[in-house]
Write an enzyme that holds these catalytic residues in place. Structure first.
Site, PDB file in Angstrom:
ATOM      1  N   SER A 271       2.781  -6.461 -41.210  1.00 18.37           N
ATOM      2  CA  SER A 271       3.195  -5.139 -41.661  1.00 18.37           C
ATOM      3  C   SER A 271       3.010  -4.117 -40.539  1.00 18.37           C
ATOM      4  O   SER A 271       3.455  -4.335 -39.412  1.00 18.37           O
ATOM      5  CB  SER A 271       2.406  -4.767 -42.926  1.00 18.37           C
ATOM      6  OG  SER A 271       2.938  -3.641 -43.567  1.00 18.37           O
TER       7      SER A 271
ATOM      8  N   HIS B  99       6.536  -8.740 -49.682  1.00 20.23           N
ATOM      9  CA  HIS B  99       5.740  -8.389 -48.495  1.00 20.23           C
ATOM     10  C   HIS B  99       4.368  -9.053 -48.510  1.00 20.23           C
ATOM     11  O   HIS B  99       3.623  -8.967 -47.531  1.00 20.23           O
ATOM     12  CB  HIS B  99       5.584  -6.868 -48.425  1.00 20.23           C
ATOM     13  CG  HIS B  99       5.037  -6.361 -47.140  1.00 20.23           C
ATOM     14  ND1 HIS B  99       5.604  -6.642 -45.914  1.00 20.23           N
ATOM     15  CD2 HIS B  99       3.949  -5.584 -46.869  1.00 20.23           C
ATOM     16  CE1 HIS B  99       4.910  -6.058 -44.953  1.00 20.23           C
ATOM     17  NE2 HIS B  99       3.900  -5.415 -45.508  1.00 20.23           N
TER      18      HIS B  99
ATOM     19  N   ASP C 130      11.601  -9.056 -48.066  1.00 19.03           N
ATOM     20  CA  ASP C 130      10.520  -8.145 -47.699  1.00 19.03           C
ATOM     21  C   ASP C 130      11.102  -6.783 -47.308  1.00 19.03           C
ATOM     22  O   ASP C 130      11.970  -6.683 -46.441  1.00 19.03           O
ATOM     23  CB  ASP C 130       9.732  -8.755 -46.535  1.00 19.03           C
ATOM     24  CG  ASP C 130       8.489  -7.950 -46.180  1.00 19.03           C
ATOM     25  OD1 ASP C 130       8.314  -6.844 -46.720  1.00 19.03           O
ATOM     26  OD2 ASP C 130       7.699  -8.441 -45.348  1.00 19.03           O
TER      27      ASP C 130
END
Length: 572
Positions: free
Chosen positions: A393, A550, A457
């Site tokens: 991320s 995610h 995602d």
């Protein structure tokens, strides 16, 4: 209202590299009201837009900042409709305003969720907690202890590596470096597990690295973000062994699920143009401690002026024997906020006066300079070692920008020992010029940058991109669909996440992932059985598909279960 142009021209004495006249665009969600936002987004009212958009005095018209993806030439697309980009920024500001409104509730929810997750876990889940309550034996969780696990850690409880013994053995082989690439599953697994581990506190990280992975924990840093005015950037380092290490790993923490500032950063469209590099996401530079948008000149100061100061300090520190310099710094206390001092990981203070002087003169407790200094010392101590940088991320964004700034600062000796950069669910970090600059340094003689994306995602699709807008991905994209089929492509499917033709497949896929979560243990073994926390996140994915996709669970599964794409298959 007064002009919103910010004069970033600064005069700094002494020789410096670069210029203080860089261009930037700051998108501020907090300044104007809803009516101002409507007037700007729908009618393009400049006065209302000036409440949200701040740009450099030397950068030309605001329309140039919005429309042109790269003013340096070299074949980039030009033009486009200003309203298209205005609409993108309009949506971004709305999302960031909503996140900011729920910022405190998100924080409180995070504390409660993590407290109860750990309370249940430490007491044997719900029934065990009831039993302990009746018998007066309740075990209370303590944040920061070796048993306190983050919400991310509870989503995926796996801590052991895919094939730790094989990886440790291979790292010591002379031809290991020639085997590295997209297909080296063991190293990719180590990087993903380290990216996931970065969400934990220092004691948990130390225990997992030393006791489970049988490697050597080096340091854990809490670093200062001057814009957020808090220690919001975490990073840790490890080696494969304490002496004569062959591998050094740097792992940056990613977007915390209940941290509003992290999510606001992901949706931010502000950028700062760095000479040679190009336009870089301003929020990620701030996370590395390389500036503060409230005073745009600080980016130039941190990137160039402090680089020279810090390089001189590193040269002084290089005279300290390796045995002494191996005692390194970890997290910083609040009392040290403006001194740059820190504590060793074993709680011993250094006695060497030269080393004390070095610590006290560190310009700032910023992630970039602290990690760079430690990495250079480790590379000097371990002559045969190479290093990898990784993150999930937001951590992935920092993982690619860290070596980018190393290249900018001409750290040739360090970059020659870079083994690879592995990012997972990484957002876009800059424009095409940045991509070309980094590809020139990371693609030859062999690729060293690998960007892993799982299915739908949301985060890799941020900030929004189109043919003419600023933010562009670069490097190899290793894409996995929801069947864990692997494909190496330039850009993930549905690059901007929104669009009617993708809407139905998004929700169908989220439904399939929820059903799949109940079967993983039967199909692949108990290691892949999903916990109830992960199943609940899958259920949330029925409403917000990109958020559930995610999760680190799917990234770990993709690496361990991934199969090369052999026939034409849907991205479903």
């Amino acid at each position: 209202m007064a002009s919103t142009k910010i004069d970033d021209k600064v005069s700094i004495p002494g020789p410096v590299t670069g210029t203080g006249n860089s261009r930037f665009l700051i998108v501020s969600h907090e300044n104007g009201g809803i009516w101002d936002l409507v007037r700007f987004g729908v009618w393009g009212n400049k006065e209302s837009g000036d409440k949200f958009l701040h740009y450099s005095a030397g950068g030309g018209l605001l329309e140039e900042h919005l429309v042109r993806s790269d003013d340096s030439g070299g074949g980039d697309d030009r033009g486009g409709e200003v309203p298209d980009h205005r609409w993108v920024i309009f949506v971004s500001i709305i999302v960031r305003k909503l996140i900011a409104i729920f910022g405190k509730p998100m924080e409180w929810t995070g504390y409660l969720v993590e407290f109860f997750l750990n309370l249940f876990s430490l007491n044997g889940n719900f029934l065990g907690l009831l039993y302990n309550i009746l018998h007066g034996k309740v075990v209370m969780p303590h944040r920061g202890s070796e048993t306190f696990i983050s919400a991310i850690g509870h989503l995926d409880g796996r801590i052991n590596l895919y094939k730790s013994e094989t990886l440790t053995k291979e790292i010591g082989e002379p031809d290991f470096w020639q085997k590295i690439g997209i297909g080296h599953r063991d190293l990719m697994d180590l990087c993903m597990m380290a990216s996931k581990l970065a969400y934990e506190n220092e004691k948990v990280v130390r225990n997992v690295v030393n006791l489970h992975w049988k490697m050597h924990f080096v340091d854990f840093y809490n670093c200062w973000n001057d814009f957020e005015k808090e220690m919001s950037t975490q990073v840790f380092l490890l080696c494969d062994k304490p002496k004569d290490a062959n591998l050094i790993l740097v792992s940056f923490r990613g977007t915390e699920p209940f941290d509003a500032d992290d999510w606001i950063t992901d949706f931010d469209y502000s950028w700062y143009e760095i000479p040679k590099l190009g336009k870089v996401h301003m929020g990620f530079l701030e996370a590395l401690g390389l500036g503060n948008r409230t005073n745009a000149s600080t980016f130039h100061e941190q990137l160039f002026v402090n680089n020279l100061k810090f390089a001189n300090l590193e040269n002084v520190h290089a005279t300290i024997p390796p045995s002494e310099s191996s005692k390194s710094s970890t997290s910083f206390s609040d009392s040290d906020a403006h001194t740059g001092s820190d504590l060793s990981s074993d709680s011993e203070r250094p006695t060497d006066t030269r080393k004390k002087k070095f610590r006290l003169e560190i310009p700032e407790r910023t992630a970039y300079y602290v990690v760079r200094s430690k990495l250079k010392r480790l590379l000097k101590e371990h002559k045969n070692a190479k290093f990898v940088v990784t993150g999930h991320s937001l951590g992935g964004a920092l993982a690619i920008l860290f070596p980018a700034v190393l290249v900018l600062h001409e750290e040739v000796d360090v970059m020659e020992r870079l083994l690879g950069i592995y990012t997972y669910g990484q957002p876009r970090v800059g424009n095409r010029q940045l991509g070309r600059f980094m590809e020139a340094h990371l693609e030859h003689p062999v690729p060293k940058y690998f960007r892993v994306v799982y299915c739908n995602d949301l985060v890799p699709r941020l900030p929004y991109d189109n043919k003419t807008f600023l933010f562009k991905h670069f490097g190899i994209c290793q894409y996995y669909n929801s069947l864990y089929i692997e494909q190496n492509i330039n850009e993930e499917p549905n690059p901007n996440y929104f669009g009617m033709r993708f809407l139905v497949p998004l929700y169908l896929n989220a439904g399939w992932e929820l059903i799949r979560s109940f079967t993983m243990g039967y199909m692949y073994g108990s290691e892949y059985e999903e916990c109830w926390e992960s199943v609940m996140l899958r259920a949330l994915g029925l409403f917000l598909p990109g958020i559930s996709a995610h999760s680190p669970v799917d990234y770990v599964n993709s690496i361990r279960l991934g199969k090369a794409r052999s026939t034409q298959m849907s991205s479903f």
